[in-house]
Design a protein around this motif. Structure first.
Motif, PDB file in Angstrom:
ATOM      1  N   TYR A 152       0.823  -1.214   0.000  1.00  0.00           N
ATOM      2  CA  TYR A 152       0.000   0.000   0.000  1.00  0.00           C
ATOM      3  C   TYR A 152       0.856   1.263   0.000  1.00  0.00           C
ATOM      4  N   THR A 153       2.069   1.154   0.531  1.00  0.00           N
ATOM      5  CA  THR A 153       2.986   2.287   0.488  1.00  0.00           C
ATOM      6  C   THR A 153       3.237   2.681  -0.961  1.00  0.00           C
ATOM      7  N   TRP A 154       3.537   1.694  -1.803  1.00  0.00           N
ATOM      8  CA  TRP A 154       3.774   1.961  -3.226  1.00  0.00           C
ATOM      9  C   TRP A 154       2.467   2.281  -3.952  1.00  0.00           C
ATOM     10  N   LEU A 155       1.414   1.532  -3.630  1.00  0.00           N
ATOM     11  CA  LEU A 155       0.138   1.734  -4.314  1.00  0.00           C
ATOM     12  C   LEU A 155      -0.396   3.154  -4.121  1.00  0.00           C
ATOM     13  N   LEU A 156      -0.119   3.743  -2.969  1.00  0.00           N
ATOM     14  CA  LEU A 156      -0.592   5.099  -2.692  1.00  0.00           C
ATOM     15  C   LEU A 156       0.489   6.156  -2.906  1.00  0.00           C
ATOM     16  N   GLY A 157       1.646   5.737  -3.410  1.00  0.00           N
ATOM     17  CA  GLY A 157       2.714   6.683  -3.744  1.00  0.00           C
ATOM     18  C   GLY A 157       3.341   7.374  -2.545  1.00  0.00           C
ATOM     19  N   ILE A 158       3.378   6.699  -1.410  1.00  0.00           N
ATOM     20  CA  ILE A 158       3.934   7.287  -0.188  1.00  0.00           C
ATOM     21  C   ILE A 158       5.459   7.293  -0.289  1.00  0.00           C
ATOM     22  N   LYS A 159       6.051   8.471  -0.101  1.00  0.00           N
ATOM     23  CA  LYS A 159       7.502   8.612  -0.217  1.00  0.00           C
ATOM     24  C   LYS A 159       8.161   9.053   1.079  1.00  0.00           C
ATOM     25  N   GLU A 160       7.365   9.520   2.040  1.00  0.00           N
ATOM     26  CA  GLU A 160       7.914   9.948   3.320  1.00  0.00           C
ATOM     27  C   GLU A 160       6.883   9.743   4.414  1.00  0.00           C
ATOM     28  N   THR A 161       7.384   9.743   5.651  1.00  0.00           N
ATOM     29  CA  THR A 161       6.487   9.625   6.796  1.00  0.00           C
ATOM     30  C   THR A 161       6.653  10.851   7.674  1.00  0.00           C
ATOM     31  N   PRO A 162       5.597  11.304   8.319  1.00  0.00           N
ATOM     32  CA  PRO A 162       4.235  10.820   8.172  1.00  0.00           C
ATOM     33  C   PRO A 162       3.564  11.396   6.918  1.00  0.00           C
ATOM     34  N   THR A 163       2.754  10.595   6.293  1.00  0.00           N
ATOM     35  CA  THR A 163       1.918  11.028   5.178  1.00  0.00           C
ATOM     36  C   THR A 163       0.512  10.522   5.450  1.00  0.00           C
ATOM     37  N   ALA A 164      -0.471  11.365   5.212  1.00  0.00           N
ATOM     38  CA  ALA A 164      -1.867  11.003   5.449  1.00  0.00           C
ATOM     39  C   ALA A 164      -2.598  10.773   4.134  1.00  0.00           C
ATOM     40  N   VAL A 165      -3.579   9.891   4.193  1.00  0.00           N
ATOM     41  CA  VAL A 165      -4.461   9.612   3.066  1.00  0.00           C
ATOM     42  C   VAL A 165      -5.885   9.624   3.613  1.00  0.00           C
ATOM     43  N   VAL A 166      -6.738  10.463   3.037  1.00  0.00           N
ATOM     44  CA  VAL A 166      -8.141  10.505   3.447  1.00  0.00           C
ATOM     45  C   VAL A 166      -8.943   9.712   2.421  1.00  0.00           C
ATOM     46  N   LEU A 167      -9.696   8.743   2.930  1.00  0.00           N
ATOM     47  CA  LEU A 167     -10.520   7.877   2.088  1.00  0.00           C
ATOM     48  C   LEU A 167     -11.991   8.063   2.427  1.00  0.00           C
ATOM     49  N   GLN A 168     -12.810   8.067   1.391  1.00  0.00           N
ATOM     50  CA  GLN A 168     -14.262   8.128   1.562  1.00  0.00           C
ATOM     51  C   GLN A 168     -14.843   6.799   1.094  1.00  0.00           C
ATOM     52  N   LYS A 169     -15.666   6.185   1.940  1.00  0.00           N
ATOM     53  CA  LYS A 169     -16.258   4.886   1.601  1.00  0.00           C
ATOM     54  C   LYS A 169     -17.262   5.046   0.462  1.00  0.00           C
ATOM     55  N   LYS A 170     -17.127   4.177  -0.529  1.00  0.00           N
ATOM     56  CA  LYS A 170     -18.048   4.117  -1.664  1.00  0.00           C
ATOM     57  C   LYS A 170     -18.445   2.654  -1.864  1.00  0.00           C
ATOM     58  N   ALA A 171     -19.424   2.400  -2.705  1.00  0.00           N
ATOM     59  CA  ALA A 171     -19.885   1.030  -2.945  1.00  0.00           C
ATOM     60  C   ALA A 171     -18.785   0.143  -3.544  1.00  0.00           C
ATOM     61  N   ASN A 172     -17.920   0.733  -4.360  1.00  0.00           N
ATOM     62  CA  ASN A 172     -16.887  -0.051  -5.043  1.00  0.00           C
ATOM     63  C   ASN A 172     -15.521  -0.001  -4.352  1.00  0.00           C
ATOM     64  N   GLY A 173     -15.457   0.580  -3.152  1.00  0.00           N
ATOM     65  CA  GLY A 173     -14.186   0.662  -2.437  1.00  0.00           C
ATOM     66  C   GLY A 173     -14.065   1.991  -1.712  1.00  0.00           C
ATOM     67  N   PHE A 174     -12.881   2.569  -1.766  1.00  0.00           N
ATOM     68  CA  PHE A 174     -12.604   3.794  -1.021  1.00  0.00           C
ATOM     69  C   PHE A 174     -12.031   4.852  -1.948  1.00  0.00           C
ATOM     70  N   LEU A 175     -12.775   5.919  -2.115  1.00  0.00           N
ATOM     71  CA  LEU A 175     -12.371   7.018  -2.973  1.00  0.00           C
ATOM     72  C   LEU A 175     -11.262   7.806  -2.276  1.00  0.00           C
ATOM     73  N   ILE A 176     -10.153   7.986  -2.957  1.00  0.00           N
ATOM     74  CA  ILE A 176      -9.038   8.739  -2.392  1.00  0.00           C
ATOM     75  C   ILE A 176      -9.345  10.233  -2.548  1.00  0.00           C
TER      76      ILE A 176
END
Length: 184
Positions: free
Chosen positions: A129-153
């Protein structure tokens, strides 16, 4: 000898393919996220029925910036968990105690217990998930919104604009994004 060279080429090709995978961006959907937690169970976002979304925070036990942000991360969880957007922390190096002994699961467990984290702290398996979300440093936050087909970034970036824990941030990026979602 040909088999060895062929096997090496295959392995190099697979590694290149995995690393070349494009990172998801804001506006795209993360189908699901399920990882081992410091409590020993697998935490699956889809299984959290009451959640409207999540605040993912990629953090490590030894990162000075992560250590400075721990109180703010705990405050985010306290403020937004009751509103349906709990914090879920992810340790990028959690599954590799050989290469990263100070940031792997044993240290993550100690940190979660010592700091009394009120949120799950998950170990990213092979940086999936680090690579999938393009995380390059810490701390980094990702806000997700629940949808029927998964989580909208909805957001990927810094928690706020002030790394010094003694100063008050002018822009609280994660809070601004979650507040927008809560008013819709």
């Amino acid at each position: 000898m040909r088999k060895i060279i062929g096997s090496l080429c295959l392995v190099i090709g697979l590694i290149t393919t995995v690393h070349a995978q494009k990172a998801l961006k804001v506006g795209e959907v993360l189908p699901d996220l399920a990882l081992l937690s410091t409590k020993g169970n697998v935490y699956d976002l889809k299984a959290q029925k009451a959640a409207k979304g999540f605040i993912l925070v990629f953090m490590t036990p030894t990162c000075d910036h992560c250590i400075a942000y721990e109180p703010r991360i705990m405050a985010l969880d306290k403020k937004y968990k009751v509103k349906g957007f709990p914090v879920v922390a992810i340790g990028p190096y959690g599954d590799d105690p050989i290469k990263y002994p100070l940031d792997a699961m044993p240290e993550m467990k100690k940190l979660a217990i010592n700091k009394q984290f009120t949120f799950p702290y998950l170990s990213d398996d092979h940086f999936k998930y680090t690579w999938l979300l393009g995380i390059k440093e810490t701390p980094t936050a990702v806000v997700l919104q629940k949808k029927a087909n998964g989580f909208l970034i909805k957001y990927i970036g810094k928690i706020d604009d002030e790394q010094n824990q003694k100063l008050i941030p002018k822009n609280k990026f994660v809070e601004q994004e979650v507040n927008k979602l809560l008013t819709k």
